[in-house]
Design a protein around this motif. Structure first.
Motif, PDB file in Angstrom:
ATOM      1  N   LYS A  25       0.883  -1.286  -0.190  1.00  0.00           N
ATOM      2  CA  LYS A  25       0.104  -0.262   0.043  1.00  0.00           C
ATOM      3  C   LYS A  25       0.777   1.322   0.050  1.00  0.00           C
ATOM      4  CE  LYS A  25      -3.264   0.272  -0.903  1.00  0.00           C
ATOM      5  NZ  LYS A  25      -4.494   0.838  -1.548  1.00  0.00           N
ATOM      6  N   CYS A  27       1.332   3.929  -2.488  1.00  0.00           N
ATOM      7  CA  CYS A  27       0.990   4.355  -3.559  1.00  0.00           C
ATOM      8  C   CYS A  27       0.650   5.890  -3.594  1.00  0.00           C
ATOM      9  CB  CYS A  27      -0.343   3.668  -3.733  1.00  0.00           C
ATOM     10  SG  CYS A  27      -0.988   3.773  -5.350  1.00  0.00           S
ATOM     11  N   PHE A  29      -2.040   7.001  -5.058  1.00  0.00           N
ATOM     12  CA  PHE A  29      -3.432   6.946  -5.226  1.00  0.00           C
ATOM     13  C   PHE A  29      -4.147   6.035  -4.337  1.00  0.00           C
ATOM     14  CE2 PHE A  29      -3.891   6.730 -10.183  1.00  0.00           C
ATOM     15  CZ  PHE A  29      -3.311   8.275 -10.264  1.00  0.00           C
ATOM     16  N   SER A  30      -5.245   6.630  -4.233  1.00  0.00           N
ATOM     17  CA  SER A  30      -6.179   5.687  -3.145  1.00  0.00           C
ATOM     18  C   SER A  30      -7.424   5.315  -3.922  1.00  0.00           C
ATOM     19  CB  SER A  30      -6.294   6.292  -1.612  1.00  0.00           C
ATOM     20  OG  SER A  30      -6.895   5.455  -0.970  1.00  0.00           O
ATOM     21  N   CYS A  31      -7.593   4.448  -4.784  1.00  0.00           N
ATOM     22  CA  CYS A  31      -8.518   4.241  -5.498  1.00  0.00           C
ATOM     23  C   CYS A  31      -9.577   3.651  -4.891  1.00  0.00           C
ATOM     24  CB  CYS A  31      -8.208   3.408  -6.680  1.00  0.00           C
ATOM     25  SG  CYS A  31      -6.868   3.940  -7.723  1.00  0.00           S
ATOM     26  N   TYR A  33     -11.949   1.687  -5.724  1.00  0.00           N
ATOM     27  CA  TYR A  33     -11.908   0.226  -6.250  1.00  0.00           C
ATOM     28  C   TYR A  33     -10.964  -0.687  -5.639  1.00  0.00           C
ATOM     29  CZ  TYR A  33      -8.914   1.272 -10.154  1.00  0.00           C
ATOM     30  OH  TYR A  33      -7.709   1.931 -10.837  1.00  0.00           O
ATOM     31  N   CYS A  34      -9.702  -0.053  -5.108  1.00  0.00           N
ATOM     32  CA  CYS A  34      -8.562  -0.747  -4.939  1.00  0.00           C
ATOM     33  C   CYS A  34      -8.685  -2.149  -4.150  1.00  0.00           C
ATOM     34  CB  CYS A  34      -7.427   0.120  -4.166  1.00  0.00           C
ATOM     35  SG  CYS A  34      -5.681  -0.899  -4.011  1.00  0.00           S
ATOM     36  N   THR A  39      -5.099   3.157   0.773  1.00  0.00           N
ATOM     37  CA  THR A  39      -3.774   3.240   0.911  1.00  0.00           C
ATOM     38  C   THR A  39      -3.226   3.796   2.122  1.00  0.00           C
ATOM     39  OG1 THR A  39      -3.563   4.181  -1.587  1.00  0.00           O
ATOM     40  CG2 THR A  39      -1.900   4.903  -0.186  1.00  0.00           C
ATOM     41  N   GLU A  77       1.452  -4.121  -4.562  1.00  0.00           N
ATOM     42  CA  GLU A  77       0.056  -3.851  -3.903  1.00  0.00           C
ATOM     43  C   GLU A  77       0.231  -2.428  -3.619  1.00  0.00           C
ATOM     44  OE1 GLU A  77       0.954  -7.006  -0.639  1.00  0.00           O
ATOM     45  OE2 GLU A  77       2.321  -5.850  -1.705  1.00  0.00           O
ATOM     46  N   GLY A  78       0.725  -1.571  -4.562  1.00  0.00           N
ATOM     47  CA  GLY A  78       0.987  -0.229  -4.524  1.00  0.00           C
ATOM     48  C   GLY A  78       1.315   0.083  -6.032  1.00  0.00           C
ATOM     49  N   ASN A 106      -0.318   2.754 -12.634  1.00  0.00           N
ATOM     50  CA  ASN A 106      -1.452   3.589 -12.509  1.00  0.00           C
ATOM     51  C   ASN A 106      -1.370   4.958 -13.105  1.00  0.00           C
ATOM     52  OD1 ASN A 106       0.036   5.578 -10.738  1.00  0.00           O
ATOM     53  ND2 ASN A 106      -0.830   5.230  -8.974  1.00  0.00           N
TER      54      ASN A 106
HETATM   55  S1  SF4 Z   1      -5.674   0.405  -7.685  1.00  0.00           S
HETATM   56 FE1  SF4 Z   1      -3.488   0.630  -7.829  1.00  0.00          FE
HETATM   57  S2  SF4 Z   1      -3.404   2.728  -8.079  1.00  0.00           S
HETATM   58 FE2  SF4 Z   1      -5.304   2.482  -6.960  1.00  0.00          FE
HETATM   59  S3  SF4 Z   1      -4.897   2.535  -4.900  1.00  0.00           S
HETATM   60 FE3  SF4 Z   1      -4.838   0.387  -5.280  1.00  0.00          FE
HETATM   61  S4  SF4 Z   1      -2.507   0.066  -5.759  1.00  0.00           S
HETATM   62 FE4  SF4 Z   1      -2.773   2.492  -6.067  1.00  0.00          FE
END
Ligand code: SF4
Length: 305
Positions: A25, A27, A29-31, A33-34, A39, A77-78, A106
């Motif tokens: 984690k 990253c 981003f903190s999507c 849908y992750c 994150t 995982e990031g 990403n």
């Molecule tokens: S999906 Fe990928 S880019 Fe988005 S928060 Fe998770 S690890 Fe980061």
């Protein structure tokens, strides 16, 4: 294994051996849908999280046992471009293996010329594009405060035109978030500016970071494919999970540490290893305090906390 996992069946890449050069984690981003959750190491500066030699030594050991691979994927995982030695890592993988190297990103740091040079060494780059403007960027990807959509998109466009390998773009579509006609038309405009070899349309099939995120309907996915072109990932089949680790439980742990598996995938994996006590292993996973079980879309999914 600390850095290498799998091979796992990837619907886009086939039998893919994963190399993760970043901590869990980490990253930018903190999507929403992750599949590895929210994150908790939000950052946008690149670091050498782990020594390159350690990663390559481990990979060399694993490669001795796994000759039957389609690809070696730098993924985590990031966000793997946060690894400061990414270019050297790809060079080293090419030195010890003749398999193609793929990097899943990403796209956030593709505006950085140094990142473009380093990731440009890969044979296949799989960048994600989920947003079409600043508001959707903040809503879907929840990026690091220093990132702006315009800059990220310009980086992706620029990289796509200079990259000499295969560029396979992915868009994650979510019900009532970015699957309406107006959103799809915005993607359509953006796609005209990106040079890609393949386009994959995806929807979160594994438990997302936020549980109010939903998959798009099959009908909507078909409409999106019709409008944008490309392939729906859900229409691709994946093979079986695989591990060289002898102990069944440890083998599952090594996979779900990086890649959540649902109960059916675990059963299929154990059957492929001719395991007798499948039910007791699944019960043990459910009782294990280091493992999170999520009931998503009627499937129980297991992932390491
Ligand atoms: S999906 Fe990928 S880019 Fe988005 S928060 Fe998770 S690890 Fe980061």
């Amino acid at each position: 294994m600390k850095y290498v996992y799998g091979p796992i069946p990837s619907r886009r890449l086939g039998k893919s051996l994963g190399v993760s050069p970043i901590p869990k984690k980490a990253c930018n981003f903190s999507c929403v849908y992750c599949q590895v959750g929210r994150t908790d190491m939000m950052m946008n500066s690149r670091r050498t999280f782990f020594p390159l030699e350690e990663i390559i030594n481990e990979l060399e050991q694993v490669l001795k046992l796994n000759e039957n691979l389609d690809v070696i994927s730098v993924v985590g995982e990031g966000e793997p471009t946060l690894y400061l030695q990414l270019g050297k890592l790809i060079d080293e993988i090419h030195r010890i293996s003749d398999k193609p190297v793929a990097v899943i990103t990403n796209s956030a740091l593709l505006y950085d010329p140094q990142v473009q040079t380093e990731i440009g060494k890969a044979d296949i780059v799989l960048p994600t594009l989920d947003a079409y403007d600043e508001a959707s960027f903040r809503k879907i990807n929840r990026p690091h405060g220093s990132l702006e959509f315009k800059k990220v998109l310009e980086g992706l466009i620029e990289f796509s035109h200079s990259f000499q390998g295969e560029l396979w773009l992915e868009i994650m579509l979510m019900k009532d978030i970015n699957d309406d006609l107006s959103s799809l038309e915005k993607y359509q405009e953006i796609l005209k500016k990106i040079k890609y070899n393949r386009l994959y349309l995806n929807t979160p099939v594994r438990p997302p970071a936020e549980l109010n995120i939903n998959v798009v309907s099959e009908e909507r996915m078909n409409e999106a494919v019709k409008l944008l072109g490309g392939t729906s990932i859900s229409s691709l089949s994946s093979g079986c999970f695989f591990s060289e680790i002898k102990d069944d439980y440890e083998a599952i742990l090594s996979i779900i540490k990086r890649h959540p598996m649902n109960q059916h995938e675990i059963e299929g994996f154990l059957k492929s290893r001719k395991t007798q006590n499948i039910d007791s292993i699944i019960q043990e996973l459910k009782n294990d305090e280091s493992i999170e079980t999520v009931n998503y879309k009627g499937f129980i999914t297991f992932r390491v906390k």
